[in-house]
Design an enzyme around this catalytic site. Sequence first.
Site, PDB file in Angstrom:
ATOM      1  N   HIS A 298       0.836  -1.213   0.000  1.00 54.44           N
ATOM      2  CA  HIS A 298       0.000   0.000   0.000  1.00 54.44           C
ATOM      3  C   HIS A 298       0.867   1.258   0.000  1.00 54.44           C
ATOM      4  CE1 HIS A 298      -3.195  -2.825   1.310  1.00 54.44           C
ATOM      5  NE2 HIS A 298      -2.237  -3.292   2.100  1.00 54.44           N
TER       6      HIS A 298
ATOM      7  N   GLU B 221       9.400   8.665 -17.368  1.00 52.48           N
ATOM      8  CA  GLU B 221       7.997   9.055 -17.574  1.00 52.48           C
ATOM      9  C   GLU B 221       7.496   8.644 -18.959  1.00 52.48           C
ATOM     10  OE1 GLU B 221       7.496  13.013 -14.845  1.00 52.48           O
ATOM     11  OE2 GLU B 221       8.800  13.148 -16.562  1.00 52.48           O
TER      12      GLU B 221
END
Length: 467
Positions: free
Chosen positions: A163, A297
Amino acid sequence: MKLWGGRFEKETHKMVEAFTSSIAIDARLWSEDLRLSIAHARMLGKVGVLTSEEAQALVSALGELQSEITAELKESGGSLAIMTKNNAEDIHSEIEARLTRKLGALAGKLHTARSRNDQVATATRLYLRGECSVVVEKLQAVQSTLVSLAENHVETLMPGTTHLQHAQPVSLAHHLLAYFWMLDRDKARLRECAARLNVLPLGSAALAGTSFPLDREMVAKELGFALVSQNSLDAVSDRDFVVEFLSCASLIATHLSRLSEELILWSTPEYGFVELDDAVTTGSSIMPQKKNPDVAELIRGRTGKVFGALIGALTMLKGLPLSYNRDLQEDKEFLFAGLDTVSQSLDLMALMLSKANFNRDRMTCAVEGDFSNATDLADHLVRQGMPFRQAHEVVGGVVRYCIENQKKLEQVSFDELKKISTLFRPSVVDEIQPRAVLNARTSQGGTSPAAVLKQLAQAKQSLGRLS
Ligand code: ARG
């Protein structure tokens, strides 16, 4: 000259020519088209459909074209503009036009017992078979870089997360090697894809086979195909091998994208886990201080292109009646988009990783006081006989105590722990130091340096590297 002009009285509209042309996309299949034509011509000679002189003349002229185009390409710096400048409809028409310039009417005999439908399916399979090996090599290059990095970071502690919250400390080598295994499966998938597509369509002609006595086995053997297709309708009209490749490519892109995402996060000042090299980062036109992870990216961003290609190919196929339909011409645009994108992304990922500088201190500091040793505190109680659920509850109380008293878990003394549970033993203080926590994870596939070294050995073995 069109390959099909005979029955038409009027000229094709220019807009239609432009709309139906595929040479800009399929020009790169020139070499495969020549190879399959050579095999076809040789076979037509052997079975007597052509005289051996005719076959020999075709084979020689096609061989000459192979060297001429190679030379032309070399001169033009590899630009395929040399193939598209004559505005042929597709690469098969362009090659046939070139052959006709050499041989005149004899060139027209090459298309005996053949259609562009089985021709293009064969050329695409040949091309993709070769490219699968290239992509496997590129995957291997990234894996090799991961292994080299891992070798230097077996002992580097970092927060393992679930998480995105600190969970348990792990070794950086362990984290990096997780990607090694993803890419290893990608390689296996590609090899299977290459093996499954290695079936020869040529000899299926337009859709129904041919009345000429072809020796398809001979062609398959010459071109390195393991099998000959069993159904001509299937052979000219399926592109499941394109979909299968794009599905493999989508998983590669997914894996690279996840790794990119981590490198992007890790190179922020908040993390500071990695510094990407100047050579693989870019700046900002307004903010002089910026060093941006644009390569990572773009690898992440271009995943969309690969998925788009997969969905595009599936959608193109799904409504097609048997057998060939012109829709199928679009297969190559999808295929090459997916292929080129993952190829470049793999190259850039290898480059970026090979120059990445991981900050051991920042990673180790991130583990200190982050309570990621809480499981080990509970495990200590379990070893003294307490049921795990109860130990979980007790340690939850210790964590609360630490937060209230602004203490790190590894700083709590034995005396403090004893007050919470009499089951704690003095050794607990050493056991919950972050490095001890790491070292203790000795299960197979676990993160302890000892286990990671074994994993590294497996990884190297799988790469064929001995040490
Ligand atoms: N360029 C076409 C393709 O890539 C091959 C041509 C087949 N054309 C035809 N009208 N059957 O699919």
